[in-house]
Structures are given as C-alpha cells and as structure tokens.
Design a protein around this motif. Structure first.
Motif, PDB file in Angstrom:
ATOM      1  N   MET A  15       7.410  -0.855  -3.677  1.00 18.05           N
ATOM      2  CA  MET A  15       6.611  -0.274  -4.763  1.00 18.05           C
ATOM      3  C   MET A  15       7.236   1.008  -5.301  1.00 18.05           C
ATOM      4  O   MET A  15       7.227   1.252  -6.511  1.00 18.05           O
ATOM      5  CB  MET A  15       5.180  -0.005  -4.300  1.00 18.05           C
ATOM      6  CG  MET A  15       4.347  -1.251  -4.152  1.00 18.05           C
ATOM      7  SD  MET A  15       4.068  -2.046  -5.758  1.00 18.05           S
ATOM      8  CE  MET A  15       2.961  -3.359  -5.261  1.00 18.05           C
ATOM      9  N   ARG A  16       7.797   1.827  -4.429  1.00 21.90           N
ATOM     10  CA  ARG A  16       8.460   3.041  -4.902  1.00 21.90           C
ATOM     11  C   ARG A  16       9.644   2.687  -5.801  1.00 21.90           C
ATOM     12  O   ARG A  16       9.859   3.310  -6.836  1.00 21.90           O
ATOM     13  CB  ARG A  16       8.943   3.872  -3.721  1.00 21.90           C
ATOM     14  CG  ARG A  16       7.855   4.649  -3.035  1.00 21.90           C
ATOM     15  CD  ARG A  16       8.413   5.345  -1.828  1.00 21.90           C
ATOM     16  NE  ARG A  16       7.494   6.320  -1.303  1.00 21.90           N
ATOM     17  CZ  ARG A  16       7.606   6.845  -0.084  1.00 21.90           C
ATOM     18  NH1 ARG A  16       8.599   6.491   0.706  1.00 21.90           N
ATOM     19  NH2 ARG A  16       6.733   7.717   0.330  1.00 21.90           N
ATOM     20  N   ALA A  17      10.408   1.694  -5.392  1.00 18.20           N
ATOM     21  CA  ALA A  17      11.561   1.267  -6.203  1.00 18.20           C
ATOM     22  C   ALA A  17      11.093   0.754  -7.553  1.00 18.20           C
ATOM     23  O   ALA A  17      11.696   1.067  -8.585  1.00 18.20           O
ATOM     24  CB  ALA A  17      12.347   0.194  -5.460  1.00 18.20           C
ATOM     25  N   ARG A  18      10.006   0.017  -7.562  1.00 13.72           N
ATOM     26  CA  ARG A  18       9.501  -0.528  -8.833  1.00 13.72           C
ATOM     27  C   ARG A  18       9.037   0.600  -9.761  1.00 13.72           C
ATOM     28  O   ARG A  18       9.275   0.552 -10.971  1.00 13.72           O
ATOM     29  CB  ARG A  18       8.372  -1.519  -8.558  1.00 13.72           C
ATOM     30  CG  ARG A  18       7.970  -2.275  -9.797  1.00 13.72           C
ATOM     31  CD  ARG A  18       7.268  -3.545  -9.501  1.00 13.72           C
ATOM     32  NE  ARG A  18       6.823  -4.144 -10.751  1.00 13.72           N
ATOM     33  CZ  ARG A  18       5.869  -5.035 -10.835  1.00 13.72           C
ATOM     34  NH1 ARG A  18       5.268  -5.488  -9.763  1.00 13.72           N
ATOM     35  NH2 ARG A  18       5.525  -5.522 -12.012  1.00 13.72           N
ATOM     36  N   ARG A  19       8.380   1.616  -9.191  1.00 11.91           N
ATOM     37  CA  ARG A  19       7.964   2.761 -10.018  1.00 11.91           C
ATOM     38  C   ARG A  19       9.169   3.471 -10.611  1.00 11.91           C
ATOM     39  O   ARG A  19       9.180   3.850 -11.777  1.00 11.91           O
ATOM     40  CB  ARG A  19       7.167   3.769  -9.176  1.00 11.91           C
ATOM     41  CG  ARG A  19       5.777   3.363  -8.839  1.00 11.91           C
ATOM     42  CD  ARG A  19       4.970   4.469  -8.199  1.00 11.91           C
ATOM     43  NE  ARG A  19       5.689   5.320  -7.292  1.00 11.91           N
ATOM     44  CZ  ARG A  19       5.137   6.004  -6.309  1.00 11.91           C
ATOM     45  NH1 ARG A  19       3.835   5.923  -6.087  1.00 11.91           N
ATOM     46  NH2 ARG A  19       5.855   6.791  -5.528  1.00 11.91           N
ATOM     47  N   VAL A 124      -6.354  10.559  -6.583  1.00  8.71           N
ATOM     48  CA  VAL A 124      -5.505  10.383  -5.408  1.00  8.71           C
ATOM     49  C   VAL A 124      -4.278   9.543  -5.758  1.00  8.71           C
ATOM     50  O   VAL A 124      -4.416   8.407  -6.227  1.00  8.71           O
ATOM     51  CB  VAL A 124      -6.306   9.695  -4.277  1.00  8.71           C
ATOM     52  CG1 VAL A 124      -5.461   9.579  -3.011  1.00  8.71           C
ATOM     53  CG2 VAL A 124      -7.604  10.439  -3.986  1.00  8.71           C
ATOM     54  N   PRO A 125      -3.079  10.067  -5.487  1.00 12.03           N
ATOM     55  CA  PRO A 125      -1.888   9.243  -5.709  1.00 12.03           C
ATOM     56  C   PRO A 125      -1.805   8.159  -4.642  1.00 12.03           C
ATOM     57  O   PRO A 125      -2.366   8.297  -3.557  1.00 12.03           O
ATOM     58  CB  PRO A 125      -0.746  10.253  -5.570  1.00 12.03           C
ATOM     59  CG  PRO A 125      -1.277  11.289  -4.630  1.00 12.03           C
ATOM     60  CD  PRO A 125      -2.758  11.383  -4.925  1.00 12.03           C
ATOM     61  N   LEU A 126      -1.109   7.090  -4.961  1.00  7.69           N
ATOM     62  CA  LEU A 126      -0.969   6.008  -3.986  1.00  7.69           C
ATOM     63  C   LEU A 126       0.281   5.206  -4.266  1.00  7.69           C
ATOM     64  O   LEU A 126       0.875   5.308  -5.337  1.00  7.69           O
ATOM     65  CB  LEU A 126      -2.212   5.113  -3.996  1.00  7.69           C
ATOM     66  CG  LEU A 126      -2.652   4.529  -5.341  1.00  7.69           C
ATOM     67  CD1 LEU A 126      -1.962   3.217  -5.638  1.00  7.69           C
ATOM     68  CD2 LEU A 126      -4.146   4.352  -5.349  1.00  7.69           C
ATOM     69  N   LEU A 136      -2.615   2.459   0.241  1.00  9.85           N
ATOM     70  CA  LEU A 136      -1.384   2.733   0.980  1.00  9.85           C
ATOM     71  C   LEU A 136      -0.771   3.968   0.351  1.00  9.85           C
ATOM     72  O   LEU A 136      -0.406   3.961  -0.832  1.00  9.85           O
ATOM     73  CB  LEU A 136      -0.423   1.545   0.894  1.00  9.85           C
ATOM     74  CG  LEU A 136       0.914   1.712   1.631  1.00  9.85           C
ATOM     75  CD1 LEU A 136       0.695   1.809   3.140  1.00  9.85           C
ATOM     76  CD2 LEU A 136       1.851   0.567   1.299  1.00  9.85           C
ATOM     77  N   GLY A 137      -0.706   5.048   1.120  1.00 11.01           N
ATOM     78  CA  GLY A 137      -0.140   6.289   0.620  1.00 11.01           C
ATOM     79  C   GLY A 137       1.333   6.389   0.957  1.00 11.01           C
ATOM     80  O   GLY A 137       1.984   5.397   1.315  1.00 11.01           O
ATOM     81  N   VAL A 164      -5.299   6.591  -8.453  1.00 10.62           N
ATOM     82  CA  VAL A 164      -4.665   6.396  -9.759  1.00 10.62           C
ATOM     83  C   VAL A 164      -3.287   5.785  -9.531  1.00 10.62           C
ATOM     84  O   VAL A 164      -2.568   6.162  -8.611  1.00 10.62           O
ATOM     85  CB  VAL A 164      -4.577   7.704 -10.576  1.00 10.62           C
ATOM     86  CG1 VAL A 164      -5.944   8.134 -11.050  1.00 10.62           C
ATOM     87  CG2 VAL A 164      -3.944   8.823  -9.790  1.00 10.62           C
ATOM     88  N   ALA A 165      -2.957   4.809 -10.394  1.00 11.37           N
ATOM     89  CA  ALA A 165      -1.719   4.061 -10.171  1.00 11.37           C
ATOM     90  C   ALA A 165      -1.329   3.296 -11.421  1.00 11.37           C
ATOM     91  O   ALA A 165      -2.123   3.129 -12.342  1.00 11.37           O
ATOM     92  CB  ALA A 165      -1.920   3.076  -9.022  1.00 11.37           C
ATOM     93  N   HIS A 166      -0.099   2.816 -11.409  1.00 15.26           N
ATOM     94  CA  HIS A 166       0.311   1.800 -12.369  1.00 15.26           C
ATOM     95  C   HIS A 166      -0.398   0.512 -11.972  1.00 15.26           C
ATOM     96  O   HIS A 166      -0.631   0.249 -10.783  1.00 15.26           O
ATOM     97  CB  HIS A 166       1.827   1.581 -12.314  1.00 15.26           C
ATOM     98  CG  HIS A 166       2.623   2.778 -12.714  1.00 15.26           C
ATOM     99  ND1 HIS A 166       2.793   3.148 -14.028  1.00 15.26           N
ATOM    100  CD2 HIS A 166       3.296   3.699 -11.972  1.00 15.26           C
ATOM    101  CE1 HIS A 166       3.548   4.241 -14.080  1.00 15.26           C
ATOM    102  NE2 HIS A 166       3.859   4.591 -12.847  1.00 15.26           N
ATOM    103  N   ASP A 167      -0.734  -0.310 -12.936  1.00 22.25           N
ATOM    104  CA  ASP A 167      -1.482  -1.530 -12.644  1.00 22.25           C
ATOM    105  C   ASP A 167      -0.734  -2.458 -11.684  1.00 22.25           C
ATOM    106  O   ASP A 167      -1.357  -3.123 -10.859  1.00 22.25           O
ATOM    107  CB  ASP A 167      -1.813  -2.261 -13.953  1.00 22.25           C
ATOM    108  CG  ASP A 167      -2.989  -3.197 -13.788  1.00 22.25           C
ATOM    109  OD1 ASP A 167      -4.075  -2.732 -13.384  1.00 22.25           O
ATOM    110  OD2 ASP A 167      -2.819  -4.402 -14.038  1.00 22.25           O
TER     111      ASP A 167
END
Length: 196
Positions: A15-19, A124-126, A136-137, A164-167
């Motif tokens: 998920m980090r790579a995708r962001r 809250v970031p996630l 999942l933080g 809060v997040a990307h969909d």
C-alpha cells in the motif's frame, strides 16, 4: 477492494508503494475531493479541537481542508514520552520543528499541548482499512496507545476517530490485533464509510 491474504508487513509495503506511485496531480485531486467530503461531515461542523496530521510518504494530504479556515481548531500531533501523542493547535505560517522521525510538528511546549481526550475528533492516517473500522497503521502504535482508552468505551464517543485514506486503501477484511482501536468512520477521496 483488495482481499487480504498477506501479512501486515507485506500489506503495508504494497500500500505504501501504491501511494508513492500516485502522480502529484492525482495526489492533489484526491486531497481536494477528501476535503470536500470532510467539510460535509456533520461531525466536523462544530467548534472544538480536531486533530489531523502532516502528510508524509504518500499519505493523503489534509491541507485543502484548511482553506478557508474551518470552524474547529486544527491540531497536529506531537510525539510525547511513552511513544504516545499529544496535540497542539496549528495554522498555516505557525512554526514547526521536525520530530525524531523527521515529521513536522508544532513548536509548542508540552504544557501547551492537548491530551487525546481533549479532542472532538481525530483525522487518523492509515495504510489500509476495512469496512468494520479496523485500521492498519504504519506499525509504530502511536495512535493505538494514545487512544487506548476508547477500546473500553461504548462508541461512538469523543474523540471520534475518522480514518482518512485514498479509496484504493480499503481491503476486504483485516485481522484486528488486541491493541487496535477501531475507527468510527473512514473518509476517502471517493466516499464515506460509517463503521458503527
């Protein structure tokens, strides 16, 4: 939505790579769409203290929420002893200092900082989330330790925890760890998910 068959560390990395792969124009568009959805939330219409975060490593930015200034007092997290968080009011132009992780935080003395229980809501970031409010933080546990008091309380209650997040960060299901504090709702650039 993505099915979860990988462990937490692998999911975080993916998920980090995708962001981080999102082009700047898509990051900006997502931040604007998120801000519109957050402004429409009745839970954020009142005055009070609302905590956000300084976006790093591809996290969806909250800066668009602050122009024009909201009715609530916007706060940023500050690292506190015991690997927990305190919160301090912040506006554009206020001084910031880098914490030990290199993340900017308000330059306030500990006496001027707010306890987690003083907040009306927390954005809250996630890294990933599911529809039940499991988050999942980043793996540091700062939010779970700081808001552990909410695990024993009937929900929703103050502070309201709003992920809060990307969909695309939603997955089908996450296995909650015993220390996880569930979210009350999640707002993405595309929709609002009410978890309770």
């Amino acid at each position: 939505m993505t099915p979860v068959s990988e462990d937490r560390a692998a999911l975080r990395a993916r998920m980090r790579a995708r962001r981080l792969e999102l082009p700047a124009r898509l990051q900006m568009a997502a931040a604007e769409a998120l801000a519109e959805r957050l402004r429409a939330l009745p839970e954020l219409a009142d005055e009070g203290y609302v905590a956000g975060y300084w976006a790093v490593r591809g996290e969806i930015s909250l800066h668009a929420l602050l122009a024009p200034p909201p009715r609530f007092v916007y706060c940023l997290p500050c690292l506190a002893p015991g690997s927990t968080l305190r919160f301090a009011p912040w506006r554009f132009g206020d001084p910031l200092v880098a914490n030990r992780h290199g993340i900017p935080e308000p330059d306030h003395s500990p006496a001027a900082q707010l306890a987690p229980s003083d907040l009306a809501a927390v954005l809250v970031p996630l890294v990933a989330f599911d529809a039940s409010g499991t988050r999942l933080g980043t793996g540091g546990g700062y939010y779970d330790r700081s808001f552990a008091f909410l695990r024993e309380q009937p929900r929703p209650m103050r502070p309201l925890l709003i992920g809060v997040a990307h969909d695309f960060q939603q997955v089908d299901a996450l296995q909650a760890a015993p220390w996880d504090v569930p979210l009350d709702l999640v707002v993405t650039d595309a929709r609002t998910v009410r978890c309770r």
